[in-house]
Design a protein around this motif. Sequence first.
Motif, PDB file in Angstrom:
ATOM      1  N   TYR A  31     -22.720  32.209  43.098  1.00  0.00           N
ATOM      2  CA  TYR A  31     -22.610  30.858  42.563  1.00  0.00           C
ATOM      3  C   TYR A  31     -23.867  30.054  42.860  1.00  0.00           C
ATOM      4  O   TYR A  31     -24.247  29.891  44.029  1.00  0.00           O
ATOM      5  CB  TYR A  31     -21.375  30.174  43.171  1.00  0.00           C
ATOM      6  CG  TYR A  31     -21.222  28.720  42.809  1.00  0.00           C
ATOM      7  CD1 TYR A  31     -20.795  28.346  41.544  1.00  0.00           C
ATOM      8  CD2 TYR A  31     -21.529  27.720  43.730  1.00  0.00           C
ATOM      9  CE1 TYR A  31     -20.664  27.011  41.201  1.00  0.00           C
ATOM     10  CE2 TYR A  31     -21.393  26.382  43.395  1.00  0.00           C
ATOM     11  CZ  TYR A  31     -20.966  26.043  42.133  1.00  0.00           C
ATOM     12  OH  TYR A  31     -20.846  24.710  41.797  1.00  0.00           O
ATOM     13  N   SER A  69     -22.610  35.005  36.100  1.00  0.00           N
ATOM     14  CA  SER A  69     -22.326  34.511  34.760  1.00  0.00           C
ATOM     15  C   SER A  69     -23.569  33.854  34.192  1.00  0.00           C
ATOM     16  O   SER A  69     -24.426  33.361  34.933  1.00  0.00           O
ATOM     17  CB  SER A  69     -21.172  33.505  34.802  1.00  0.00           C
ATOM     18  OG  SER A  69     -21.072  32.794  33.591  1.00  0.00           O
ATOM     19  N   PHE A  70     -23.674  33.838  32.867  1.00  0.00           N
ATOM     20  CA  PHE A  70     -24.765  33.153  32.185  1.00  0.00           C
ATOM     21  C   PHE A  70     -24.357  31.753  31.727  1.00  0.00           C
ATOM     22  O   PHE A  70     -25.121  31.094  31.021  1.00  0.00           O
ATOM     23  CB  PHE A  70     -25.233  33.981  30.990  1.00  0.00           C
ATOM     24  CG  PHE A  70     -25.903  35.265  31.377  1.00  0.00           C
ATOM     25  CD1 PHE A  70     -27.242  35.293  31.718  1.00  0.00           C
ATOM     26  CD2 PHE A  70     -25.188  36.451  31.437  1.00  0.00           C
ATOM     27  CE1 PHE A  70     -27.870  36.468  32.092  1.00  0.00           C
ATOM     28  CE2 PHE A  70     -25.796  37.632  31.800  1.00  0.00           C
ATOM     29  CZ  PHE A  70     -27.139  37.648  32.135  1.00  0.00           C
ATOM     30  N   SER A  71     -23.166  31.299  32.111  1.00  0.00           N
ATOM     31  CA  SER A  71     -22.664  30.011  31.634  1.00  0.00           C
ATOM     32  C   SER A  71     -23.564  28.857  32.039  1.00  0.00           C
ATOM     33  O   SER A  71     -23.855  27.968  31.236  1.00  0.00           O
ATOM     34  CB  SER A  71     -21.245  29.776  32.154  1.00  0.00           C
ATOM     35  OG  SER A  71     -20.347  30.684  31.574  1.00  0.00           O
ATOM     36  N   LYS A  72     -24.015  28.840  33.306  1.00  0.00           N
ATOM     37  CA  LYS A  72     -24.878  27.760  33.762  1.00  0.00           C
ATOM     38  C   LYS A  72     -26.349  28.065  33.535  1.00  0.00           C
ATOM     39  O   LYS A  72     -27.168  27.141  33.456  1.00  0.00           O
ATOM     40  CB  LYS A  72     -24.630  27.492  35.250  1.00  0.00           C
ATOM     41  CG  LYS A  72     -23.274  26.886  35.549  1.00  0.00           C
ATOM     42  CD  LYS A  72     -23.141  26.554  37.013  1.00  0.00           C
ATOM     43  CE  LYS A  72     -21.806  25.884  37.303  1.00  0.00           C
ATOM     44  NZ  LYS A  72     -21.659  25.540  38.742  1.00  0.00           N
ATOM     45  N   SER A 108     -25.841  29.021  28.578  1.00  0.00           N
ATOM     46  CA  SER A 108     -24.854  28.202  27.876  1.00  0.00           C
ATOM     47  C   SER A 108     -23.455  28.755  28.124  1.00  0.00           C
ATOM     48  O   SER A 108     -23.260  29.977  28.067  1.00  0.00           O
ATOM     49  CB  SER A 108     -25.137  28.209  26.374  1.00  0.00           C
ATOM     50  OG  SER A 108     -24.044  27.662  25.653  1.00  0.00           O
ATOM     51  N   PRO A 109     -22.474  27.879  28.383  1.00  0.00           N
ATOM     52  CA  PRO A 109     -21.095  28.354  28.527  1.00  0.00           C
ATOM     53  C   PRO A 109     -20.551  28.950  27.235  1.00  0.00           C
ATOM     54  O   PRO A 109     -19.599  29.721  27.254  1.00  0.00           O
ATOM     55  CB  PRO A 109     -20.322  27.104  28.946  1.00  0.00           C
ATOM     56  CG  PRO A 109     -21.177  25.952  28.510  1.00  0.00           C
ATOM     57  CD  PRO A 109     -22.588  26.435  28.623  1.00  0.00           C
ATOM     58  N   GLY A 110     -21.180  28.591  26.096  1.00  0.00           N
ATOM     59  CA  GLY A 110     -20.730  29.127  24.821  1.00  0.00           C
ATOM     60  C   GLY A 110     -20.946  30.623  24.686  1.00  0.00           C
ATOM     61  O   GLY A 110     -20.300  31.268  23.853  1.00  0.00           O
ATOM     62  N   LEU A 111     -21.842  31.187  25.500  1.00  0.00           N
ATOM     63  CA  LEU A 111     -22.065  32.632  25.438  1.00  0.00           C
ATOM     64  C   LEU A 111     -20.845  33.416  25.899  1.00  0.00           C
ATOM     65  O   LEU A 111     -20.551  34.493  25.387  1.00  0.00           O
ATOM     66  CB  LEU A 111     -23.264  33.017  26.314  1.00  0.00           C
ATOM     67  CG  LEU A 111     -24.651  32.777  25.750  1.00  0.00           C
ATOM     68  CD1 LEU A 111     -25.695  33.115  26.800  1.00  0.00           C
ATOM     69  CD2 LEU A 111     -24.884  33.610  24.508  1.00  0.00           C
ATOM     70  N   ARG A 112     -20.151  32.875  26.896  1.00  0.00           N
ATOM     71  CA  ARG A 112     -18.972  33.547  27.453  1.00  0.00           C
ATOM     72  C   ARG A 112     -19.321  34.953  27.930  1.00  0.00           C
ATOM     73  O   ARG A 112     -18.595  35.925  27.694  1.00  0.00           O
ATOM     74  CB  ARG A 112     -17.830  33.607  26.426  1.00  0.00           C
ATOM     75  CG  ARG A 112     -17.436  32.295  25.817  1.00  0.00           C
ATOM     76  CD  ARG A 112     -16.826  31.367  26.808  1.00  0.00           C
ATOM     77  NE  ARG A 112     -15.534  31.884  27.311  1.00  0.00           N
ATOM     78  CZ  ARG A 112     -14.859  31.323  28.312  1.00  0.00           C
ATOM     79  NH1 ARG A 112     -15.345  30.267  28.929  1.00  0.00           N
ATOM     80  NH2 ARG A 112     -13.711  31.832  28.687  1.00  0.00           N
ATOM     81  N   GLY A 144     -20.369  37.210  31.311  1.00  0.00           N
ATOM     82  CA  GLY A 144     -20.513  37.396  32.741  1.00  0.00           C
ATOM     83  C   GLY A 144     -20.818  38.856  33.009  1.00  0.00           C
ATOM     84  O   GLY A 144     -20.882  39.679  32.089  1.00  0.00           O
ATOM     85  N   VAL A 187     -15.941  40.642  25.941  1.00  0.00           N
ATOM     86  CA  VAL A 187     -17.131  39.869  25.598  1.00  0.00           C
ATOM     87  C   VAL A 187     -17.594  40.271  24.207  1.00  0.00           C
ATOM     88  O   VAL A 187     -17.631  41.458  23.876  1.00  0.00           O
ATOM     89  CB  VAL A 187     -18.264  40.112  26.618  1.00  0.00           C
ATOM     90  CG1 VAL A 187     -19.508  39.324  26.233  1.00  0.00           C
ATOM     91  CG2 VAL A 187     -17.802  39.722  28.014  1.00  0.00           C
TER      92      VAL A 187
END
Length: 231
Positions: free
Chosen positions: A39, A67-70, A73-77, A79, A102
Amino acid sequence: MIVTPSRQYPTGVAMALPQRLALLGWARATGGLIVEDDYDGEFRYRGQPLPSLAGLDGLRATLYSGSFSKLLSPGLRIGYLVVPEALAGRVRRYLARGGLRVSLLPQPALAAFMASGEFATHLRRMRRVYAARQAVLIDALQPVAGLLELRPDASGMHLVAPLAAALRARASDAEIVLRGADRGLTLKALSAHAQLPAPPQGLVLGYTAFDEAQIRAAAARLCDLLREIAA
């Protein structure tokens, strides 16, 4: 056991090296597995980052997740999970039964972005941007330095500002959050994350999603509110 050694939310505390080694010793002695959630591990602004548990362990008893969310982009969804070689077969069989979770469409583009070196460039740029925004937030809150304990954080995307005694005597962090909402401020109470008879009192302040002007404007409103409460 699931841990976030790079940075604990919400306090921002990082697990010290002796604690990491002790945790790995426990895993070896008991046959346990550690799930390491990295994190905020990529957003470190000062000092050298401590090695991951997975790196110290040689990926024997540690599952490393991220995860690649932060990062993008969280839109990628999207991890990921890096598992010990001994568990790779079991993970593949589970995925074969459960199916992929995914979308396949963005994965080749993400892989190409990382292979090109642009992803690393992006992370370096965002570290500089976020470090500057944290500095702006701390500077903008200096008028109430006697009411909040303001300390730079070496990493992360938010700042924890404990309430000083003079402010705690007037209002709880939960009350400040409610009064801030009336002024258009979205604040989070540190006490909301604790189940203790006397939970710690502080404000959890996000800053990475806002530019300098927005940070200074919101900080000015927060300063006015805190001075009014303490008066």
